[in-house]
Design a protein around this motif. Structure first.
Motif, PDB file in Angstrom:
ATOM      1  N   UNK A 272      47.291  41.607  33.303  1.00  0.00           N
ATOM      2  CA  UNK A 272      47.705  40.269  33.725  1.00  0.00           C
ATOM      3  C   UNK A 272      48.870  40.311  34.676  1.00  0.00           C
ATOM      4  N   UNK A 273      49.467  41.434  34.852  1.00  0.00           N
ATOM      5  CA  UNK A 273      50.632  41.533  35.722  1.00  0.00           C
ATOM      6  C   UNK A 273      50.213  41.404  37.181  1.00  0.00           C
ATOM      7  N   UNK A 274      50.769  40.449  37.903  1.00  0.00           N
ATOM      8  CA  UNK A 274      50.545  40.405  39.349  1.00  0.00           C
ATOM      9  C   UNK A 274      51.346  41.548  39.949  1.00  0.00           C
TER      10      UNK A 274
ATOM     11  N   UNK B 166      41.094  41.247  38.389  1.00  0.00           N
ATOM     12  CA  UNK B 166      39.891  40.926  37.623  1.00  0.00           C
ATOM     13  C   UNK B 166      40.281  40.567  36.199  1.00  0.00           C
ATOM     14  N   UNK B 167      40.061  39.305  35.848  1.00  0.00           N
ATOM     15  CA  UNK B 167      40.412  38.810  34.533  1.00  0.00           C
ATOM     16  C   UNK B 167      39.215  38.122  33.929  1.00  0.00           C
TER      17      UNK B 167
ATOM     18  N   UNK C 282      50.307  45.488  30.372  1.00  0.00           N
ATOM     19  CA  UNK C 282      50.877  44.777  31.513  1.00  0.00           C
ATOM     20  C   UNK C 282      52.307  45.225  31.816  1.00  0.00           C
TER      21      UNK C 282
ATOM     22  N   UNK D 259      53.169  43.810  43.081  1.00  0.00           N
ATOM     23  CA  UNK D 259      53.770  43.817  44.422  1.00  0.00           C
ATOM     24  C   UNK D 259      53.410  45.142  45.061  1.00  0.00           C
TER      25      UNK D 259
ATOM     26  N   UNK E 155      43.822  49.112  44.552  1.00  0.00           N
ATOM     27  CA  UNK E 155      43.990  49.080  43.104  1.00  0.00           C
ATOM     28  C   UNK E 155      43.159  47.947  42.532  1.00  0.00           C
ATOM     29  N   UNK E 156      42.330  48.287  41.556  1.00  0.00           N
ATOM     30  CA  UNK E 156      41.634  47.254  40.801  1.00  0.00           C
ATOM     31  C   UNK E 156      42.470  46.996  39.562  1.00  0.00           C
TER      32      UNK E 156
ATOM     33  N   UNK F 293      44.877  45.006  46.545  1.00  0.00           N
ATOM     34  CA  UNK F 293      44.749  44.828  45.104  1.00  0.00           C
ATOM     35  C   UNK F 293      43.629  43.839  44.839  1.00  0.00           C
ATOM     36  N   UNK F 294      42.773  44.191  43.917  1.00  0.00           N
ATOM     37  CA  UNK F 294      41.727  43.271  43.504  1.00  0.00           C
ATOM     38  C   UNK F 294      42.004  42.946  42.043  1.00  0.00           C
TER      39      UNK F 294
ATOM     40  N   UNK G 213      43.260  45.269  36.175  1.00  0.00           N
ATOM     41  CA  UNK G 213      42.704  44.511  35.046  1.00  0.00           C
ATOM     42  C   UNK G 213      43.788  43.927  34.150  1.00  0.00           C
TER      43      UNK G 213
END
Ligand code: NAD
Ligand code: NAD
Lengths: 221, 221
Positions: B184-186, B198-199, B161, B188, B179-180, B195-196, B182
């Motif tokens: 935890x960083x949101x 996925x967690x 992250x 910008x 960007x997909x 941005x998609x 994966x």
DNA sequence: TTAACATTGATAAAATTTTAACAGCCATTG
DNA sequence: CAATGGCTGTTAAAATTTTATCAATGTTAA
């Protein structure tokens, strides 16, 4: 402005449930960074939605924000956990310890989210007995026994698609409540049992659709 | 009953896009099994929704079903792919080849869904050079060069992250479209870049909420 | 002490999404 | 060849979800 009494039936809209789980990840990151308070507009900024939607999502939660001040991050996170059903320890097992199962076992911080990993199962003798993050991989033949004994409530399926239904049936008959299914096999389960499907390839497809809306921009190095 | 001319702006509802991508997985499985035709009620049965919703979802697609007969599985699958933007080869890269990145590289059948994996990048010298499913892991220092050269349109982020935003910036400046994420960083990103998130842990939380709705059933062995 | 300010809790309106209903079409059967 | 039955395409109504609005309230500063 008074807060109404909490609704008896905390029946949240499904999109709200989805967002709340994502807010939680964000809140935990802020908390780690030492932040104590957050406003609906800050959260909306990070999440990329509107302050109004954030407030509406949080509105039904037992915990109250402070008018004019924002939300205490810890309290809000706890309220979300409670509302989602993560207040008590939720017991889970991983079924199938190949690449995917092992990645999950090693990488998902279950403990941080009110869940407890209490079993990993496989049928490959070369994998059985391995210890991953403190949990030994056990023979899938004792799956039912362990699930019943520990009153496990959720399972993740990371086995080949061909055996997914069979294992789902075994889990259901052992009293499991929910299955997170990572295989491509759609599952048949009795009413009252919940299945959550998760396919990374679907996220790719959804992303492709978003991307289609406008042309690829020129590089800007 | 006449089929209307295809809408100019194929603007599908987002929930529809999500379901279509899942229908596709189901259709592909039926096709593999040799099935040629499927009805809205069969698809609804497998997906666990209603025939009406299935038809409504398919309604906007360019391809037509046969009234009274159902849908040709292959045609329908192709129509979904086209509508989602998978008709031409969509080029993607994997950034970060740890456990997660490697699992994706090995396990996701990109080719089957109109996508082409055309690069895997990492910064760990012990990983660089490995060959995974025919693709060599390259040094992340040449990321920009490769993305520009091959006109890559989407990337998956599977790095820690702490470096996610930095890599996202580099991808964006190389002209990536989606960007997909994966981690935890949101992230910008500038407008027009998608941005998609996925967690898997979020899926667990959502499942926990579903499970909370009714108590754990007794085992039934 | 009082006024200004920021931000929530709550409600109502707008927008979107789901469900329902049915006319029309195609294959099949007699 | 005509009648029957099954199932889609399409529209409209119902339900849900999102967005907008604003009074209320604690905090801060004058
Ligand atoms: N949802 C996603 O995004 C995603 C991504 C990658 C893989 N997958 C799926 O996850 C599943 C596992 O993928 P993988 O890469 O880990 O595959 P894998 O072959 O590495 O792992 C499968 C594991 O299941 C075990 N297994 C087989 N039969 C079993 C049984 N009857 N009981 C218990 N264990 C059994 C095998 O020993 C193996 O360890 C596959 O179905 C794959 O399609 C899903
Ligand atoms: N979304 C999910 O459900 C999910 C599940 C598991 C893991 N994850 C996340 O995926 C990410 C990767 O997880 P993992 O288990 O593969 O971890 P990992 O440590 O095995 O892999 C990370 C990889 O990134 C590489 N890396 C580090 N810095 C880099 C840089 N600057 N440029 C290029 N590569 C770099 C490392 O060399 C390593 O190979 C983590 O952020 C983790 O939290 C997400």
């Amino acid at each position: 402005m008074q807060k109404k009494e909490a609704p008896l039936h905390n029946n949240l809209a499904w999109p709200t449930v989805q967002r709340l789980s994502e807010y939680l990840i964000i809140l935990e990151q802020f908390a780690e960074g030492g932040r104590e308070v957050i406003s609906s507009s800050e959260l909306a900024e990070v999440y990329s939605n509107t302050p109004s939607q954030v407030r509406q999502d949080i509105f039904r939660l037992p915990n109250t924000g402070r008018v004019g001040q924002g939300y205490r991050i810890k309290e809000l996170a706890e309220a979300i956990r409670e509302t989602l059903g993560l207040d008590s320890v939720t017991k889970i097992v991983i079924v199938g310890c190949g690449r995917m199962g092992m990645t999950l076992a090693q990488h998902i911080p279950f403990g941080e989210h009110g869940m407890k990993l209490c079993g990993i199962f496989d049928n490959d003798p070369t994998i059985i007995g391995l210890e991953i993050e403190g949990t030994k991989v056990e023979d899938v033949s004792i799956l039912e026994k362990k699930v019943v004994e520990s009153a496990v409530s959720m399972a993740v399926l990371c086995v080949p698609a061909s055996v997914a239904q069979e294992l789902a049936d075994r889990l259901v008959s052992s009293g499991i409540k929910g299955i997170l299914n990572l295989t491509r096999q759609r599952l048949k389960v009795p009413p009252g049992i919940y299945v959550q499907y998760e396919q990374i390839i679907c996220s790719f497809m959804q992303l492709a659709y978003k991307c289609k809306q406008s042309p690829r921009p020129a590089p800007n190095l």
